[in-house]
Write an enzyme that holds these catalytic residues in place. Sequence first.
Site, PDB file in Angstrom:
ATOM      1  N   CYS A 163     -21.783 -42.159  34.944  1.00 13.64           N
ATOM      2  CA  CYS A 163     -21.465 -41.670  36.289  1.00 13.64           C
ATOM      3  C   CYS A 163     -20.654 -42.688  37.084  1.00 13.64           C
ATOM      4  O   CYS A 163     -19.940 -42.307  38.006  1.00 13.64           O
ATOM      5  CB  CYS A 163     -22.752 -41.314  37.027  1.00 13.64           C
ATOM      6  SG  CYS A 163     -23.929 -42.672  37.090  1.00 13.64           S
ATOM      7  N   ARG A 180     -15.158 -35.541  39.481  1.00 12.59           N
ATOM      8  CA  ARG A 180     -16.001 -35.432  40.693  1.00 12.59           C
ATOM      9  C   ARG A 180     -15.236 -34.682  41.780  1.00 12.59           C
ATOM     10  O   ARG A 180     -15.780 -33.851  42.488  1.00 12.59           O
ATOM     11  CB  ARG A 180     -16.379 -36.823  41.239  1.00 12.59           C
ATOM     12  CG  ARG A 180     -17.208 -37.699  40.344  1.00 12.59           C
ATOM     13  CD  ARG A 180     -18.575 -37.147  40.046  1.00 12.59           C
ATOM     14  NE  ARG A 180     -19.330 -36.748  41.235  1.00 12.59           N
ATOM     15  CZ  ARG A 180     -19.880 -37.578  42.126  1.00 12.59           C
ATOM     16  NH1 ARG A 180     -19.826 -38.876  41.958  1.00 12.59           N
ATOM     17  NH2 ARG A 180     -20.548 -37.118  43.176  1.00 12.59           N
ATOM     18  N   GLN A 236     -22.871 -34.831  40.772  1.00 13.36           N
ATOM     19  CA  GLN A 236     -22.453 -35.672  39.644  1.00 13.36           C
ATOM     20  C   GLN A 236     -22.469 -34.880  38.334  1.00 13.36           C
ATOM     21  O   GLN A 236     -21.527 -34.918  37.552  1.00 13.36           O
ATOM     22  CB  GLN A 236     -23.405 -36.874  39.525  1.00 13.36           C
ATOM     23  CG  GLN A 236     -23.129 -37.747  38.323  1.00 13.36           C
ATOM     24  CD  GLN A 236     -21.818 -38.482  38.426  1.00 13.36           C
ATOM     25  OE1 GLN A 236     -21.538 -39.107  39.437  1.00 13.36           O
ATOM     26  NE2 GLN A 236     -20.998 -38.430  37.389  1.00 13.36           N
ATOM     27  N   ARG A 238     -25.829 -38.502  51.552  1.00 11.63           N
ATOM     28  CA  ARG A 238     -26.257 -39.429  50.483  1.00 11.63           C
ATOM     29  C   ARG A 238     -27.262 -40.402  51.082  1.00 11.63           C
ATOM     30  O   ARG A 238     -26.998 -41.031  52.103  1.00 11.63           O
ATOM     31  CB  ARG A 238     -25.086 -40.225  49.922  1.00 11.63           C
ATOM     32  CG  ARG A 238     -25.584 -41.443  49.122  1.00 11.63           C
ATOM     33  CD  ARG A 238     -24.541 -42.170  48.380  1.00 11.63           C
ATOM     34  NE  ARG A 238     -24.089 -41.398  47.252  1.00 11.63           N
ATOM     35  CZ  ARG A 238     -23.469 -41.918  46.184  1.00 11.63           C
ATOM     36  NH1 ARG A 238     -23.257 -43.210  46.118  1.00 11.63           N
ATOM     37  NH2 ARG A 238     -23.079 -41.149  45.196  1.00 11.63           N
ATOM     38  N   HIS A 293     -28.944 -36.070  41.701  1.00 16.47           N
ATOM     39  CA  HIS A 293     -27.511 -36.282  41.955  1.00 16.47           C
ATOM     40  C   HIS A 293     -26.761 -35.051  41.413  1.00 16.47           C
ATOM     41  O   HIS A 293     -26.023 -35.130  40.434  1.00 16.47           O
ATOM     42  CB  HIS A 293     -27.057 -37.575  41.262  1.00 16.47           C
ATOM     43  CG  HIS A 293     -25.753 -38.111  41.756  1.00 16.47           C
ATOM     44  ND1 HIS A 293     -25.034 -37.536  42.782  1.00 16.47           N
ATOM     45  CD2 HIS A 293     -25.015 -39.189  41.347  1.00 16.47           C
ATOM     46  CE1 HIS A 293     -23.926 -38.239  42.989  1.00 16.47           C
ATOM     47  NE2 HIS A 293     -23.887 -39.239  42.137  1.00 16.47           N
ATOM     48  N   ASP A 312     -26.490 -44.960  32.621  1.00 19.93           N
ATOM     49  CA  ASP A 312     -26.349 -45.254  34.057  1.00 19.93           C
ATOM     50  C   ASP A 312     -26.969 -46.639  34.285  1.00 19.93           C
ATOM     51  O   ASP A 312     -27.670 -47.168  33.401  1.00 19.93           O
ATOM     52  CB  ASP A 312     -27.082 -44.154  34.858  1.00 19.93           C
ATOM     53  CG  ASP A 312     -26.939 -44.295  36.372  1.00 19.93           C
ATOM     54  OD1 ASP A 312     -26.085 -45.087  36.831  1.00 19.93           O
ATOM     55  OD2 ASP A 312     -27.693 -43.605  37.104  1.00 19.93           O
TER      56      ASP A 312
END
Length: 316
Positions: free
Chosen positions: A271, A299, A138, A108, A135, A230
């Site tokens: 998310c 997740r 996700q 990440r 991402h 988001d």
Amino acid sequence: MSVNLKGRSLLTLLDYSAEEIRYLLDLAVKVKAQSKKGEVNQRFTGKTLALLFEKRSTRTRCAFETAFGEEGGHPVFLSTQDIQMGVKESVEDTARILGRMFSAIQFRGFKQSTVKTLAEYSGVPVYNGLTDQFHPTQVLADIMTLEENFGVSAGKKLCFSGDGRNNVARSLMVISAKLGINFTVITPAALNPDRELVETCLSISAVSGAQIRITEDRAEVGGADAIYTDVWASMGEESKKEERVQLLKPFQVNEALMNRTGRKDTIFLHCLPAIKGEEVTAAVIDGPSSRAWDEGENRKHTIKALMLATIPGCAE
Ligand code: CP
Ligand code: NVA
């Protein structure tokens, strides 16, 4: 079984076929059911996982670490504050060494080129746990959650209201194009996703039948199965916060926007982490339409499925 993902990295999702994504989603459903039954499996015994983080994380780190560790694997958390990469050692050389010691690597951070280089030089599966551009892990959880509520996602309507050019919106566009989901990005023109990715997704959707739309018009949420948002300033963009607040205020997900779908069963997705009162009101995210908490849990199941499918030697 025609799908074989052993040895594969997950960097953008663009190189995964619809069938391969479907395989991961179905495996995630199976893994979740096993977990709910209290089954104990040890499918990662003898395996090791490097978890490289340049940016903060709660869900992604915990999902990888618990999914891998509870099945006998050994995850190692490596903050880039502590290791040599990027200071005394190149990404290439770090990748070469990690590939000798680990069965797989999660990264990440900021640049997409870093995760790509790790995949090129390590020789083991590398997972993009979020970069400035994408991402991908996700959105596997997001579509799993959508399907838990409405069944197979092809033909469903997903609307993203907010920063249309961020990593999550871009990855939602990719997975929607692949799976035939009708995806509408509702965003000010200044924050439109880049033309190149839009063109790519439009050509993918010519095959899948997905409708991909970019608009400023909030009325486009009409009929949506799910509304997603988001944060307005992603990690690394803190200096843009004020400008984003001004641009994105009208795109907040609140009860009025949820009502504009004209449906009582529209779900809300995020998310996380969320800033309540900015991109979403507390009434929506903490209310009955919200599936953000299921999504957060998913997740773990989707990430476990990804690792089971891609790490050589693991039974699926
Ligand atoms: N959604 C997500 O990636 O959360 P974290 O930043 O907590 O990992
Ligand atoms: N767009 C957000 C997602 C966090 C999971 C960020 O990059 O900060």
